[in-house]
Scaffold this motif. Structure first.
Motif, PDB file in Angstrom:
ATOM      1  N   PRO A  67       0.807  -1.206   0.000  1.00 53.48           N
ATOM      2  CA  PRO A  67       0.000   0.000   0.000  1.00 53.48           C
ATOM      3  C   PRO A  67       0.843   1.260   0.000  1.00 53.48           C
ATOM      4  O   PRO A  67       0.492   2.246  -0.618  1.00 53.48           O
ATOM      5  CB  PRO A  67      -0.826  -0.115   1.285  1.00 53.48           C
ATOM      6  N   ALA A  68       1.968   1.250   0.721  1.00 55.30           N
ATOM      7  CA  ALA A  68       2.796   2.458   0.771  1.00 55.30           C
ATOM      8  C   ALA A  68       3.281   2.816  -0.618  1.00 55.30           C
ATOM      9  O   ALA A  68       3.277   3.965  -1.028  1.00 55.30           O
ATOM     10  CB  ALA A  68       3.984   2.239   1.701  1.00 55.30           C
ATOM     11  N   MET A  69       3.685   1.807  -1.417  1.00 53.51           N
ATOM     12  CA  MET A  69       4.167   2.066  -2.762  1.00 53.51           C
ATOM     13  C   MET A  69       3.032   2.567  -3.644  1.00 53.51           C
ATOM     14  O   MET A  69       3.184   3.490  -4.428  1.00 53.51           O
ATOM     15  CB  MET A  69       4.754   0.787  -3.344  1.00 53.51           C
ATOM     16  N   ALA A  70       1.831   1.936  -3.493  1.00 52.21           N
ATOM     17  CA  ALA A  70       0.684   2.335  -4.298  1.00 52.21           C
ATOM     18  C   ALA A  70       0.288   3.766  -4.003  1.00 52.21           C
ATOM     19  O   ALA A  70      -0.010   4.537  -4.885  1.00 52.21           O
ATOM     20  CB  ALA A  70      -0.492   1.382  -4.043  1.00 52.21           C
ATOM     21  N   ASP A  71       0.290   4.126  -2.719  1.00 53.96           N
ATOM     22  CA  ASP A  71      -0.076   5.489  -2.344  1.00 53.96           C
ATOM     23  C   ASP A  71       0.883   6.510  -2.944  1.00 53.96           C
ATOM     24  O   ASP A  71       0.505   7.578  -3.362  1.00 53.96           O
ATOM     25  CB  ASP A  71      -0.078   5.635  -0.811  1.00 53.96           C
ATOM     26  N   GLU A  72       2.175   6.121  -2.978  1.00 53.46           N
ATOM     27  CA  GLU A  72       3.187   7.045  -3.461  1.00 53.46           C
ATOM     28  C   GLU A  72       3.016   7.288  -4.960  1.00 53.46           C
ATOM     29  O   GLU A  72       3.222   8.382  -5.454  1.00 53.46           O
ATOM     30  CB  GLU A  72       4.572   6.475  -3.168  1.00 53.46           C
ATOM     31  N   GLU A  73       2.623   6.254  -5.727  1.00 49.92           N
ATOM     32  CA  GLU A  73       2.564   6.352  -7.174  1.00 49.92           C
ATOM     33  C   GLU A  73       1.194   6.764  -7.694  1.00 49.92           C
ATOM     34  O   GLU A  73       1.085   7.278  -8.798  1.00 49.92           O
ATOM     35  CB  GLU A  73       2.946   5.002  -7.794  1.00 49.92           C
ATOM     36  N   SER A  74       0.150   6.540  -6.966  1.00 53.91           N
ATOM     37  CA  SER A  74      -1.190   6.816  -7.458  1.00 53.91           C
ATOM     38  C   SER A  74      -1.587   8.270  -7.227  1.00 53.91           C
ATOM     39  O   SER A  74      -1.049   8.939  -6.340  1.00 53.91           O
ATOM     40  CB  SER A  74      -2.206   5.900  -6.772  1.00 53.91           C
ATOM     41  N   VAL A  75      -2.489   8.755  -8.066  1.00 50.27           N
ATOM     42  CA  VAL A  75      -2.993  10.127  -7.936  1.00 50.27           C
ATOM     43  C   VAL A  75      -4.510  10.103  -8.007  1.00 50.27           C
ATOM     44  O   VAL A  75      -5.117   9.184  -8.557  1.00 50.27           O
ATOM     45  CB  VAL A  75      -2.432  11.042  -9.038  1.00 50.27           C
ATOM     46  N   THR A  76      -5.105  11.140  -7.453  1.00 51.84           N
ATOM     47  CA  THR A  76      -6.559  11.290  -7.500  1.00 51.84           C
ATOM     48  C   THR A  76      -6.901  12.586  -8.214  1.00 51.84           C
ATOM     49  O   THR A  76      -6.395  13.655  -7.869  1.00 51.84           O
ATOM     50  CB  THR A  76      -7.159  11.316  -6.081  1.00 51.84           C
ATOM     51  N   ILE A  77      -7.769  12.483  -9.217  1.00 52.96           N
ATOM     52  CA  ILE A  77      -8.223  13.653  -9.978  1.00 52.96           C
ATOM     53  C   ILE A  77      -9.720  13.819  -9.789  1.00 52.96           C
ATOM     54  O   ILE A  77     -10.485  12.857  -9.931  1.00 52.96           O
ATOM     55  CB  ILE A  77      -7.907  13.504 -11.480  1.00 52.96           C
ATOM     56  N   GLY A  78     -10.132  15.021  -9.455  1.00 49.39           N
ATOM     57  CA  GLY A  78     -11.545  15.344  -9.390  1.00 49.39           C
ATOM     58  C   GLY A  78     -11.988  15.941 -10.714  1.00 49.39           C
ATOM     59  O   GLY A  78     -11.434  16.947 -11.159  1.00 49.39           O
ATOM     60  N   ILE A  79     -12.957  15.321 -11.369  1.00 51.78           N
ATOM     61  CA  ILE A  79     -13.491  15.844 -12.629  1.00 51.78           C
ATOM     62  C   ILE A  79     -14.837  16.487 -12.365  1.00 51.78           C
ATOM     63  O   ILE A  79     -15.779  15.836 -11.929  1.00 51.78           O
ATOM     64  CB  ILE A  79     -13.641  14.741 -13.686  1.00 51.78           C
ATOM     65  N   SER A  80     -14.908  17.781 -12.633  1.00 53.26           N
ATOM     66  CA  SER A  80     -16.154  18.520 -12.490  1.00 53.26           C
ATOM     67  C   SER A  80     -16.671  18.867 -13.882  1.00 53.26           C
ATOM     68  O   SER A  80     -16.081  19.683 -14.591  1.00 53.26           O
ATOM     69  CB  SER A  80     -15.927  19.808 -11.684  1.00 53.26           C
ATOM     70  N   GLN A  81     -17.760  18.236 -14.284  1.00 56.04           N
ATOM     71  CA  GLN A  81     -18.351  18.478 -15.609  1.00 56.04           C
ATOM     72  C   GLN A  81     -19.637  19.275 -15.414  1.00 56.04           C
ATOM     73  O   GLN A  81     -20.487  18.905 -14.609  1.00 56.04           O
ATOM     74  CB  GLN A  81     -18.634  17.157 -16.314  1.00 56.04           C
ATOM     75  N   PHE A  82     -19.780  20.357 -16.167  1.00 50.81           N
ATOM     76  CA  PHE A  82     -20.895  21.266 -15.901  1.00 50.81           C
ATOM     77  C   PHE A  82     -22.252  20.694 -16.289  1.00 50.81           C
ATOM     78  O   PHE A  82     -23.241  20.917 -15.589  1.00 50.81           O
ATOM     79  CB  PHE A  82     -20.681  22.604 -16.605  1.00 50.81           C
ATOM     80  N   ALA A  83     -22.317  19.991 -17.418  1.00 46.68           N
ATOM     81  CA  ALA A  83     -23.602  19.466 -17.872  1.00 46.68           C
ATOM     82  C   ALA A  83     -23.386  18.123 -18.557  1.00 46.68           C
ATOM     83  O   ALA A  83     -22.266  17.752 -18.894  1.00 46.68           O
ATOM     84  CB  ALA A  83     -24.271  20.451 -18.834  1.00 46.68           C
ATOM     85  N   GLU A  84     -24.477  17.427 -18.769  1.00 46.21           N
ATOM     86  CA  GLU A  84     -24.405  16.114 -19.388  1.00 46.21           C
ATOM     87  C   GLU A  84     -24.882  16.218 -20.829  1.00 46.21           C
ATOM     88  O   GLU A  84     -26.075  16.246 -21.106  1.00 46.21           O
ATOM     89  CB  GLU A  84     -25.265  15.117 -18.609  1.00 46.21           C
ATOM     90  N   HIS A  85     -23.944  16.325 -21.747  1.00 46.85           N
ATOM     91  CA  HIS A  85     -24.274  16.250 -23.173  1.00 46.85           C
ATOM     92  C   HIS A  85     -23.061  15.781 -23.955  1.00 46.85           C
ATOM     93  O   HIS A  85     -21.943  15.731 -23.420  1.00 46.85           O
ATOM     94  CB  HIS A  85     -24.838  17.566 -23.717  1.00 46.85           C
TER      95      HIS A  85
END
Length: 332
Positions: free
Chosen positions: A22-40
């Motif tokens: 887990p320590a290695m995974a945490d170090e290499e992984s990233v989290t991205i928040g995607i905010s999309q205004f509308a659904e089309h």
């Protein structure tokens, strides 16, 4: 005794290995928040392309990438709430799809050490995301879907040599729409057109406004206005009743019933954005110092069924230059 010692050693080694992974995974992984205004379609394509661009750069969902995806459903209040939640979660990067989401993400992340990468923003300067000299206002950059306005008017003139008035429906709170309409007006005289624009506030205003606008103009040119695109079928119904064509601004609008468009490829735009985001995540660049990029040019798209429904003729010349010709209307 020896067996007991060996068991304890093996248990310790197993525990150490479990803690190490887990320590290695945490170090290499990233989290991205995607905010999309509308659904089309166009914004969905942007998101799809964004993930493709990240994957090609080495960030793949489920391996070293976690995506937190939220859709504001064309509500600016929701966009602000989503941006705040991403900041509170301390995501590694925010991807904002469309102008209202980009503006909200910038405001929320202004005092946080979180880069913002936007896409599908027609006018970054008009949205307050770049300074007068073109530099970024903060830790934010991205890609612009600036519409090929003059190319669109040239297409309309070629297909409608006698047309005088182009109607445009837009949301008054969307900075990208306001600036694009001004560009239409700046160039309208060159093509012999008058621009008739009608502003709305919410999606509930679209039906009445579209019917009124359709009665006053020779055709409608649809922008990438998020609220209006979300109600595109309502606009098309009003135009079909008036027997006038609606010209779209990208391929998904043509698939959904606009007769033609000069538009950009939103999947390609998203990939371009994903590549920018990957460089920021890898530390190869900062959002603050990376100039925003524009997706240049546009392709011609045509829908023959949409044209046939209003007895509108698309010339052989335009059919010959079209990147894609759709023979049916597809509404998802």
């Amino acid at each position: 005794m020896r067996r007991k010692v060996m068991a304890m050693v093996m248990a310790a080694m197993t525990m150490a290995a479990a803690m190490a992974v887990p320590a290695m995974a945490d170090e290499e992984s990233v989290t991205i928040g995607i905010s999309q205004f509308a659904e089309h379609g166009s914004l969905d394509n942007c998101r799809e392309g964004f993930l493709e661009g990240l994957k090609e750069a080495g960030y793949e969902e489920g391996k070293n990438l976690t995506i937190e995806y939220q859709n504001a459903q064309a509500d600016t209040g929701n966009a602000a709430t989503i941006a705040d939640s991403f900041v509170n979660k301390k995501v590694d990067l925010i991807c904002a799809i469309a102008t209202p989401s980009a503006m909200s993400a910038y405001n929320s992340a202004m005092d946080a050490d979180i880069p913002v990468i936007y896409t599908a923003v027609s006018d970054p300067a008009g949205a307050g995301l770049v300074n007068e000299d073109g530099t970024n206002v903060g830790n934010i950059t991205g890609t612009s879907d600036k519409l090929p306005v003059t190319e669109q008017m040239a297409l309309i003139r070629e297909l409608m040599p006698d047309a005088k008035k182009i109607g445009i429906l837009y949301t008054t709170s969307e900075a990208n729409s306001v600036s694009t309409i001004q560009e239409y007006k700046d160039h309208a005289e060159e093509y012999g057109f008058e621009i008739v624009d009608t502003g709305i506030n919410t999606i509930a205003d679209v039906e009445m406004a579209a019917k009124d606008l359709a009665s006053k103009v020779d055709c409608i040119s649809n922008l990438t206005d998020n609220t209006v695109v979300s109600a595109l079928q309502t606009v098309l119904a009003a135009a079909n009743d008036a027997k006038i064509p609606v010209f779209g601004s990208e391929v998904e609008q043509v698939k959904n019933g606009c007769v033609a468009a000069v538009g950009i490829d939103y999947v390609a735009l998203g990939k371009q954005t994903g590549e920018m985001a990957a460089k920021v995540l890898k530390g190869e660049a900062t959002a603050a110092e990376t100039p925003f990029e524009i997706c240049e040019g546009g392709n011609v798209y045509v829908n023959t069924e949409a044209a046939g429904n209003i007895d509108f003729t698309i010339s052989d010349d335009v059919l010959g230059e079209a990147a894609e010709i759709y023979e049916t209307i597809t509404v998802e």
